[in-house]
Motif scaffolding. Structure first.
Motif, PDB file in Angstrom:
ATOM      1  N   PHE A  18       4.141  -4.017 -11.657  1.00 35.39           N
ATOM      2  CA  PHE A  18       3.054  -3.042 -11.650  1.00 35.39           C
ATOM      3  C   PHE A  18       2.693  -2.658 -10.227  1.00 35.39           C
ATOM      4  O   PHE A  18       3.069  -3.326  -9.271  1.00 35.39           O
ATOM      5  CB  PHE A  18       1.827  -3.605 -12.368  1.00 35.39           C
ATOM      6  CG  PHE A  18       1.315  -4.872 -11.753  1.00 35.39           C
ATOM      7  CD1 PHE A  18       0.384  -4.838 -10.735  1.00 35.39           C
ATOM      8  CD2 PHE A  18       1.781  -6.105 -12.195  1.00 35.39           C
ATOM      9  CE1 PHE A  18      -0.080  -6.008 -10.167  1.00 35.39           C
ATOM     10  CE2 PHE A  18       1.315  -7.288 -11.633  1.00 35.39           C
ATOM     11  CZ  PHE A  18       0.382  -7.228 -10.614  1.00 35.39           C
ATOM     12  N   VAL A  19       1.943  -1.573 -10.131  1.00 35.40           N
ATOM     13  CA  VAL A  19       1.411  -1.106  -8.858  1.00 35.40           C
ATOM     14  C   VAL A  19      -0.039  -0.681  -9.105  1.00 35.40           C
ATOM     15  O   VAL A  19      -0.367  -0.155 -10.170  1.00 35.40           O
ATOM     16  CB  VAL A  19       2.263   0.052  -8.277  1.00 35.40           C
ATOM     17  CG1 VAL A  19       2.226   1.273  -9.169  1.00 35.40           C
ATOM     18  CG2 VAL A  19       1.826   0.407  -6.881  1.00 35.40           C
ATOM     19  N   ARG A  20      -0.889  -0.947  -8.115  1.00 30.91           N
ATOM     20  CA  ARG A  20      -2.290  -0.544  -8.232  1.00 30.91           C
ATOM     21  C   ARG A  20      -2.387   0.968  -8.160  1.00 30.91           C
ATOM     22  O   ARG A  20      -1.776   1.611  -7.309  1.00 30.91           O
ATOM     23  CB  ARG A  20      -3.122  -1.159  -7.119  1.00 30.91           C
ATOM     24  CG  ARG A  20      -4.604  -0.831  -7.270  1.00 30.91           C
ATOM     25  CD  ARG A  20      -5.462  -1.413  -6.201  1.00 30.91           C
ATOM     26  NE  ARG A  20      -5.147  -2.811  -5.982  1.00 30.91           N
ATOM     27  CZ  ARG A  20      -5.419  -3.444  -4.859  1.00 30.91           C
ATOM     28  NH1 ARG A  20      -5.992  -2.832  -3.858  1.00 30.91           N
ATOM     29  NH2 ARG A  20      -5.108  -4.715  -4.730  1.00 30.91           N
ATOM     30  N   VAL A  21      -3.197   1.534  -9.049  1.00 26.00           N
ATOM     31  CA  VAL A  21      -3.442   2.977  -9.078  1.00 26.00           C
ATOM     32  C   VAL A  21      -4.765   3.300  -8.392  1.00 26.00           C
ATOM     33  O   VAL A  21      -4.829   4.169  -7.533  1.00 26.00           O
ATOM     34  CB  VAL A  21      -3.450   3.512 -10.530  1.00 26.00           C
ATOM     35  CG1 VAL A  21      -3.859   4.981 -10.573  1.00 26.00           C
ATOM     36  CG2 VAL A  21      -2.090   3.320 -11.187  1.00 26.00           C
ATOM     37  N   SER A  22      -5.817   2.587  -8.783  1.00 23.42           N
ATOM     38  CA  SER A  22      -7.137   2.879  -8.215  1.00 23.42           C
ATOM     39  C   SER A  22      -8.051   1.668  -8.327  1.00 23.42           C
ATOM     40  O   SER A  22      -7.859   0.801  -9.179  1.00 23.42           O
ATOM     41  CB  SER A  22      -7.784   4.072  -8.926  1.00 23.42           C
ATOM     42  OG  SER A  22      -8.102   3.735 -10.273  1.00 23.42           O
ATOM     43  N   VAL A  23      -9.053   1.656  -7.458  1.00 18.63           N
ATOM     44  CA  VAL A  23     -10.136   0.682  -7.523  1.00 18.63           C
ATOM     45  C   VAL A  23     -11.413   1.471  -7.294  1.00 18.63           C
ATOM     46  O   VAL A  23     -11.502   2.266  -6.356  1.00 18.63           O
ATOM     47  CB  VAL A  23      -9.991  -0.431  -6.463  1.00 18.63           C
ATOM     48  CG1 VAL A  23     -11.203  -1.350  -6.477  1.00 18.63           C
ATOM     49  CG2 VAL A  23      -8.717  -1.222  -6.677  1.00 18.63           C
ATOM     50  N   GLY A  24     -12.389   1.251  -8.158  1.00 19.99           N
ATOM     51  CA  GLY A  24     -13.654   1.973  -8.045  1.00 19.99           C
ATOM     52  C   GLY A  24     -13.692   3.172  -8.969  1.00 19.99           C
ATOM     53  O   GLY A  24     -12.713   3.504  -9.650  1.00 19.99           O
ATOM     54  N   ASN A  25     -14.831   3.824  -8.979  1.00 20.78           N
ATOM     55  CA  ASN A  25     -15.065   4.964  -9.866  1.00 20.78           C
ATOM     56  C   ASN A  25     -14.536   6.247  -9.224  1.00 20.78           C
ATOM     57  O   ASN A  25     -15.289   7.076  -8.743  1.00 20.78           O
ATOM     58  CB  ASN A  25     -16.557   5.076 -10.173  1.00 20.78           C
ATOM     59  CG  ASN A  25     -16.859   6.191 -11.145  1.00 20.78           C
ATOM     60  OD1 ASN A  25     -15.988   6.646 -11.876  1.00 20.78           O
ATOM     61  ND2 ASN A  25     -18.100   6.638 -11.154  1.00 20.78           N
ATOM     62  N   VAL A  26     -13.212   6.381  -9.229  1.00 17.55           N
ATOM     63  CA  VAL A  26     -12.598   7.577  -8.653  1.00 17.55           C
ATOM     64  C   VAL A  26     -12.733   8.737  -9.638  1.00 17.55           C
ATOM     65  O   VAL A  26     -12.937   8.541 -10.833  1.00 17.55           O
ATOM     66  CB  VAL A  26     -11.111   7.333  -8.282  1.00 17.55           C
ATOM     67  CG1 VAL A  26     -10.978   6.218  -7.266  1.00 17.55           C
ATOM     68  CG2 VAL A  26     -10.278   7.040  -9.517  1.00 17.55           C
ATOM     69  N   SER A  27     -12.584   9.940  -9.125  1.00 16.04           N
ATOM     70  CA  SER A  27     -12.664  11.127  -9.979  1.00 16.04           C
ATOM     71  C   SER A  27     -11.402  11.236 -10.839  1.00 16.04           C
ATOM     72  O   SER A  27     -10.369  10.616 -10.542  1.00 16.04           O
ATOM     73  CB  SER A  27     -12.809  12.385  -9.125  1.00 16.04           C
ATOM     74  OG  SER A  27     -11.594  12.637  -8.431  1.00 16.04           O
ATOM     75  N   TYR A  28     -11.483  12.057 -11.869  1.00  8.92           N
ATOM     76  CA  TYR A  28     -10.311  12.305 -12.709  1.00  8.92           C
ATOM     77  C   TYR A  28      -9.174  12.869 -11.862  1.00  8.92           C
ATOM     78  O   TYR A  28      -8.025  12.449 -11.997  1.00  8.92           O
ATOM     79  CB  TYR A  28     -10.658  13.268 -13.854  1.00  8.92           C
ATOM     80  CG  TYR A  28      -9.466  13.609 -14.711  1.00  8.92           C
ATOM     81  CD1 TYR A  28      -9.121  12.806 -15.795  1.00  8.92           C
ATOM     82  CD2 TYR A  28      -8.663  14.718 -14.439  1.00  8.92           C
ATOM     83  CE1 TYR A  28      -8.016  13.093 -16.583  1.00  8.92           C
ATOM     84  CE2 TYR A  28      -7.565  15.010 -15.217  1.00  8.92           C
ATOM     85  CZ  TYR A  28      -7.240  14.201 -16.293  1.00  8.92           C
ATOM     86  OH  TYR A  28      -6.142  14.494 -17.054  1.00  8.92           O
ATOM     87  N   ALA A  29      -9.500  13.807 -10.962  1.00  9.43           N
ATOM     88  CA  ALA A  29      -8.473  14.420 -10.114  1.00  9.43           C
ATOM     89  C   ALA A  29      -7.794  13.377  -9.227  1.00  9.43           C
ATOM     90  O   ALA A  29      -6.567  13.392  -9.064  1.00  9.43           O
ATOM     91  CB  ALA A  29      -9.085  15.527  -9.262  1.00  9.43           C
ATOM     92  N   GLU A  30      -8.577  12.454  -8.647  1.00  7.12           N
ATOM     93  CA  GLU A  30      -7.995  11.399  -7.812  1.00  7.12           C
ATOM     94  C   GLU A  30      -7.123  10.459  -8.625  1.00  7.12           C
ATOM     95  O   GLU A  30      -6.043  10.060  -8.186  1.00  7.12           O
ATOM     96  CB  GLU A  30      -9.101  10.598  -7.118  1.00  7.12           C
ATOM     97  CG  GLU A  30      -9.845  11.373  -6.056  1.00  7.12           C
ATOM     98  CD  GLU A  30     -11.075  10.644  -5.567  1.00  7.12           C
ATOM     99  OE1 GLU A  30     -11.208  10.503  -4.332  1.00  7.12           O
ATOM    100  OE2 GLU A  30     -11.899  10.215  -6.406  1.00  7.12           O
ATOM    101  N   LEU A  31      -7.588  10.110  -9.814  1.00  6.75           N
ATOM    102  CA  LEU A  31      -6.815   9.231 -10.694  1.00  6.75           C
ATOM    103  C   LEU A  31      -5.495   9.889 -11.077  1.00  6.75           C
ATOM    104  O   LEU A  31      -4.429   9.278 -10.983  1.00  6.75           O
ATOM    105  CB  LEU A  31      -7.632   8.892 -11.948  1.00  6.75           C
ATOM    106  CG  LEU A  31      -6.984   7.968 -12.965  1.00  6.75           C
ATOM    107  CD1 LEU A  31      -6.722   6.588 -12.365  1.00  6.75           C
ATOM    108  CD2 LEU A  31      -7.874   7.859 -14.201  1.00  6.75           C
TER     109      LEU A  31
END
Length: 137
Positions: A106-119
């Motif tokens: 696996f690879v990390r995608v995001s941490v925290g409340n990112v926006s839909y666009a950032e995700l």
């Protein structure tokens, strides 16, 4: 009490066999706590992206409590938290990962409340990075 590590392995194995014809197959993984307001804000964005991308998802609760978008989360076991996090005693949520369901890398995608666009940008970037995808094989 169900054997959750065995259940997780079974889920991942079933996902692997279901997606074997479309190799490699990926899924998005989401970790949250029910008392985290950012997790509540993030969950609908995560759900929308998994539906838009038609990616399976595994949703893990650190406190074994549901969110409105995920009424039946998978409880986090010590094995799971150690696998995904460097320091399982200090986990920042929401946290998402892209998982190769065949290799379980696996690879990390995001941490925290990112926006839909950032995700979406992060997932698209990972899925278009052939070097990274090769490393996940």
């Amino acid at each position: 009490m169900p054997n959750y590590p065995l259940l997780i392995l079974l889920l991942l194995t079933q996902a692997s066999s279901v997606h074997a014809a479309v190799e490699p197959a990926y899924a998005l993984v989401f970790f949250y706590r029910s008392d985290c307001p950012y997790c509540h804000q993030f969950a609908p964005k995560f759900k929308a992206l998994t539906q838009q991308k038609q990616l399976p998802s595994y949703v893990f609760s650190l406190d074994n409590q549901p969110l409105p978008d995920y009424p039946a989360p998978i409880p986090v076991t010590p094995d799971i938290s150690q696998r995904f996090f460097d320091n399982p005693r200090n986990i920042t949520v929401p946290a998402t990962f892209l998982l190769n369901v065949n290799s379980h890398k696996f690879v990390r995608v995001s941490v925290g409340n990112v926006s839909y666009a950032e995700l979406k940008q992060s997932v698209d970037g990972i899925l278009s990075d052939q070097r990274l995808l090769s490393a996940m094989q």
